[in-house]
Scaffold this motif. Structure first.
Motif, PDB file in Angstrom:
ATOM      1  N   ASP A 145      15.990 -23.003 -27.643  1.00  0.00           N
ATOM      2  CA  ASP A 145      15.179 -21.788 -27.502  1.00  0.00           C
ATOM      3  C   ASP A 145      15.421 -21.121 -26.157  1.00  0.00           C
ATOM      4  O   ASP A 145      15.545 -19.890 -26.072  1.00  0.00           O
ATOM      5  N   ARG A 146      15.492 -21.924 -25.090  1.00  0.00           N
ATOM      6  CA  ARG A 146      15.723 -21.362 -23.748  1.00  0.00           C
ATOM      7  C   ARG A 146      17.106 -20.701 -23.688  1.00  0.00           C
ATOM      8  O   ARG A 146      17.251 -19.598 -23.154  1.00  0.00           O
ATOM      9  N   ALA A 147      18.110 -21.365 -24.265  1.00  0.00           N
ATOM     10  CA  ALA A 147      19.462 -20.807 -24.257  1.00  0.00           C
ATOM     11  C   ALA A 147      19.530 -19.502 -25.051  1.00  0.00           C
ATOM     12  O   ALA A 147      20.161 -18.524 -24.625  1.00  0.00           O
ATOM     13  N   LEU A 148      18.845 -19.478 -26.196  1.00  0.00           N
ATOM     14  CA  LEU A 148      18.843 -18.276 -27.038  1.00  0.00           C
ATOM     15  C   LEU A 148      18.215 -17.101 -26.296  1.00  0.00           C
ATOM     16  O   LEU A 148      18.791 -16.002 -26.241  1.00  0.00           O
ATOM     17  N   LEU A 149      17.042 -17.303 -25.715  1.00  0.00           N
ATOM     18  CA  LEU A 149      16.332 -16.202 -25.059  1.00  0.00           C
ATOM     19  C   LEU A 149      17.017 -15.784 -23.767  1.00  0.00           C
ATOM     20  O   LEU A 149      17.045 -14.589 -23.438  1.00  0.00           O
ATOM     21  N   GLU A 150      17.564 -16.753 -23.036  1.00  0.00           N
ATOM     22  CA  GLU A 150      18.337 -16.402 -21.829  1.00  0.00           C
ATOM     23  C   GLU A 150      19.535 -15.534 -22.209  1.00  0.00           C
ATOM     24  O   GLU A 150      19.870 -14.571 -21.504  1.00  0.00           O
ATOM     25  N   LEU A 151      20.180 -15.870 -23.317  1.00  0.00           N
ATOM     26  CA  LEU A 151      21.342 -15.091 -23.759  1.00  0.00           C
ATOM     27  C   LEU A 151      20.922 -13.690 -24.187  1.00  0.00           C
ATOM     28  O   LEU A 151      21.580 -12.698 -23.836  1.00  0.00           O
ATOM     29  N   LEU A 152      19.816 -13.577 -24.922  1.00  0.00           N
ATOM     30  CA  LEU A 152      19.345 -12.264 -25.378  1.00  0.00           C
ATOM     31  C   LEU A 152      19.023 -11.364 -24.187  1.00  0.00           C
ATOM     32  O   LEU A 152      19.427 -10.200 -24.144  1.00  0.00           O
ATOM     33  N   TYR A 153      18.282 -11.894 -23.219  1.00  0.00           N
ATOM     34  CA  TYR A 153      17.921 -11.084 -22.058  1.00  0.00           C
ATOM     35  C   TYR A 153      19.097 -10.909 -21.103  1.00  0.00           C
ATOM     36  O   TYR A 153      19.256  -9.862 -20.479  1.00  0.00           O
ATOM     37  N   ALA A 157      22.138  -8.662 -26.009  1.00  0.00           N
ATOM     38  CA  ALA A 157      22.651  -8.811 -27.377  1.00  0.00           C
ATOM     39  C   ALA A 157      21.578  -8.494 -28.404  1.00  0.00           C
ATOM     40  O   ALA A 157      20.387  -8.729 -28.177  1.00  0.00           O
ATOM     41  N   ARG A 158      22.013  -7.951 -29.532  1.00  0.00           N
ATOM     42  CA  ARG A 158      21.125  -7.813 -30.680  1.00  0.00           C
ATOM     43  C   ARG A 158      20.889  -9.207 -31.248  1.00  0.00           C
ATOM     44  O   ARG A 158      21.725 -10.102 -31.131  1.00  0.00           O
ATOM     45  N   VAL A 194      30.943  -9.153 -23.040  1.00  0.00           N
ATOM     46  CA  VAL A 194      29.802  -8.929 -22.153  1.00  0.00           C
ATOM     47  C   VAL A 194      29.729 -10.069 -21.145  1.00  0.00           C
ATOM     48  O   VAL A 194      29.824 -11.243 -21.526  1.00  0.00           O
ATOM     49  N   PRO A 195      29.584  -9.757 -19.854  1.00  0.00           N
ATOM     50  CA  PRO A 195      29.449 -10.824 -18.854  1.00  0.00           C
ATOM     51  C   PRO A 195      28.149 -11.598 -19.046  1.00  0.00           C
ATOM     52  O   PRO A 195      27.141 -11.044 -19.485  1.00  0.00           O
ATOM     53  N   ARG A 201      24.214 -18.981 -18.465  1.00  0.00           N
ATOM     54  CA  ARG A 201      25.281 -19.986 -18.550  1.00  0.00           C
ATOM     55  C   ARG A 201      24.708 -21.397 -18.403  1.00  0.00           C
ATOM     56  O   ARG A 201      25.076 -22.312 -19.133  1.00  0.00           O
ATOM     57  N   ALA A 202      23.793 -21.568 -17.456  1.00  0.00           N
ATOM     58  CA  ALA A 202      23.185 -22.886 -17.237  1.00  0.00           C
ATOM     59  C   ALA A 202      22.381 -23.315 -18.459  1.00  0.00           C
ATOM     60  O   ALA A 202      22.429 -24.489 -18.873  1.00  0.00           O
ATOM     61  N   ALA A 203      21.639 -22.374 -19.057  1.00  0.00           N
ATOM     62  CA  ALA A 203      20.825 -22.702 -20.232  1.00  0.00           C
ATOM     63  C   ALA A 203      21.714 -23.045 -21.423  1.00  0.00           C
ATOM     64  O   ALA A 203      21.426 -23.980 -22.188  1.00  0.00           O
ATOM     65  N   LEU A 204      22.816 -22.315 -21.596  1.00  0.00           N
ATOM     66  CA  LEU A 204      23.749 -22.607 -22.688  1.00  0.00           C
ATOM     67  C   LEU A 204      24.410 -23.960 -22.486  1.00  0.00           C
ATOM     68  O   LEU A 204      24.587 -24.736 -23.431  1.00  0.00           O
ATOM     69  N   SER A 205      24.776 -24.259 -21.256  1.00  0.00           N
ATOM     70  CA  SER A 205      25.409 -25.548 -20.953  1.00  0.00           C
ATOM     71  C   SER A 205      24.467 -26.703 -21.265  1.00  0.00           C
ATOM     72  O   SER A 205      24.861 -27.697 -21.891  1.00  0.00           O
TER      73      SER A 205
END
Length: 314
Positions: A145-153, A157-158, A194-195, A201-205
Motif C-alpha cells: 500500500d505504501r509503495a502504491l501510494l508513494e508511486l501515485l503521488y 500516475a493514473r 517519468v522520473p 523508490r525506497a517504498a518500492l524497494s
C-alpha cells in the motif's frame, strides 16, 4: 399559433404534457414552470405574442439576459442558465411536434458550458499523513500500500497506469541506476517515462524485497498484487487510498485522482513549468494541464490577500 395569449396557452399545454406524458417529479415540474414563466416575461417584453414570431436571436438574447441578470433577477450561473435553456428548448421542440408552431427557433441555441471544476489538491501534510498511515503496520500488504501510494503521488500516475505496471517496468530503479524512471502506459497506449523520487523508490524497494514475495501465489509479472497473488484491481487500489486517508484522519473525500491533482499542483507551486507538468501527466494538450495553473493562481491570491498589508479589507 398566433394572437394574444397564444404563448401562454402553448406553455400550459406543454406543462400538461410533462405531467401526463412524462410524469415529471413535482420539483422538476416546478423548475420548468418557473423557467418558462421567466421566458414568457422575456417574450412579452420583446412584444412577441406568437410562437412563430420567435427567432433564434430572441432565444439567444434570453440566454444573455439570464447570464447578465436584470433589475428583477440576479445573474444566473452557467449551470442554472443551462437548465433554463433546456426547458425553453424542450418547449419549442414540443410546440413544433404538436403543431403549435412551424419552426423551432431554439434548436441552434446551445446551453452554456458549466465552468470547469478546479481540481482540489491535498495539503502536503495530508499527503504525508496518508502515506505514513498506509505503511504503518509493516505487513506485506502495508508495504504494498505504501509503495502504491508513494508511486501515485510521486509520479502523478493514473490509477490504471499504476496497477498495470509489471515488475520489469520498475527494474531500472535503485541506487545503481542513473535514470531512475518508470515507464507508464497511458490513454490510447501512449507511453511516457517519468522520473521516480527517492521516497517512492525506497517504498518500492521495501515492497519488492519484503512485501511482494510473501504475496506471490504463482508466477506473475504484475507489480502490485492482491492478497490472493493476482494483479491488484483499480477498485482495490482505490480502497487502499480511502482506508489510509481514514486512518490518517483526513476527512476530505480522496481518490487516486486526488493524488494526481496534488502531484501537479505541488509541482507548479514549487516553480515547475506547466509544459513539464504536461509531459509528466501525459496530457495530449497543455490546455488540459493549465487548469492546475488556475489552482496555483487561486493559492497565490489567497496568500496575497492574507499576507500583504495593502491587500486586507476594512
Amino acid at each position: 399559433m398566433s394572437g394574444t395569449g397564444a404563448v401562454d396557452r402553448a406553455v400550459r399545454t406543454y406543462l400538461d404534457h410533462l405531467v401526463v406524458e412524462k410524469g415529471l417529479a413535482a420539483n422538476t415540474l416546478s423548475s420548468y414552470r418557473r423557467d418558462l414563466r421567466r421566458y414568457r416575461e422575456h417574450l412579452a417584453a420583446a412584444g412577441i405574442d406568437a410562437l412563430d414570431a420567435v427567432t433564434e436571436a430572441t432565444v439567444t438574447a434570453f440566454l444573455a439576459r439570464l447570464r447578465e441578470g436584470d433589475a428583477d433577477h440576479p445573474p444566473l450561473s452557467a449551470s442554472s442558465a443551462a437548465r433554463t435553456v433546456v426547458a425553453v428548448r424542450g418547449f419549442h421542440r414540443f410546440a413544433v411536434a404538436d403543431g403549435l408552431a412551424q419552426a423551432d427557433p431554439a434548436a441552434g441555441v446551445k446551453p452554456p458550458s458549466p465552468a470547469k471544476r478546479l481540481p482540489k489538491a491535498l495539503p502536503l501534510a495530508d499527503v504525508e499523513a496518508i502515506l505514513e498511515a498506509a505503511g504503518a503496520p509493516g505487513t506485506p500488504l502495508a508495504l504494498r500500500d505504501r509503495a502504491l501510494l508513494e508511486l501515485l503521488y510521486g509520479t502523478g500516475a493514473r490509477i490504471s497506469e499504476a496497477v498495470g505496471l509489471d515488475v520489469d517496468d520498475v527494474s531500472g530503479l535503485g541506487e545503481d541506476h542513473d535514470d531512475n524512471t518508470v515507464l507508464l502506459r497511458g490513454k490510447g497506449g501512449k507511453e511516457r517515462l517519468v522520473p521516480v523520487g527517492s521516497f517512492a523508490r525506497a517504498a518500492l524497494s521495501a515492497y519488492l524485497v519484503r512485501g511482494r514475495p510473501a504475496l506471490v501465489a504463482k508466477p506473475t509479472p504484475a507489480l502490485f498484487l492482491n492478497s490472493r497473488g493476482g494483479r491488484l484491481s483499480r477498485q482495490s487500489a482505490w480502497a487502499v487510498l480511502v482506508k489510509a486517508a481514514e486512518r490518517a484522519g483526513v476527512t476530505r473525500d480522496v481518490s487516486p485522482h486526488t493524488l494526481r491533482h496534488s502531484f501537479a499542483t505541488h509541482l507548479l507551486d514549487g516553480g515547475a513549468d506547466v509544459r513539464v507538468v504536461q509531459e509528466l501527466l501525459g496530457h495530449a494538450s497543455v490546455t488540459t494541464t493549465q487548469v492546475y495553473t488556475l489552482v496555483t493562481v487561486d493559492n497565490l491570491r489567497e496568500v496575497f490577500a492574507t499576507a500583504h498589508p495593502r491587500a486586507r479589507h476594512g
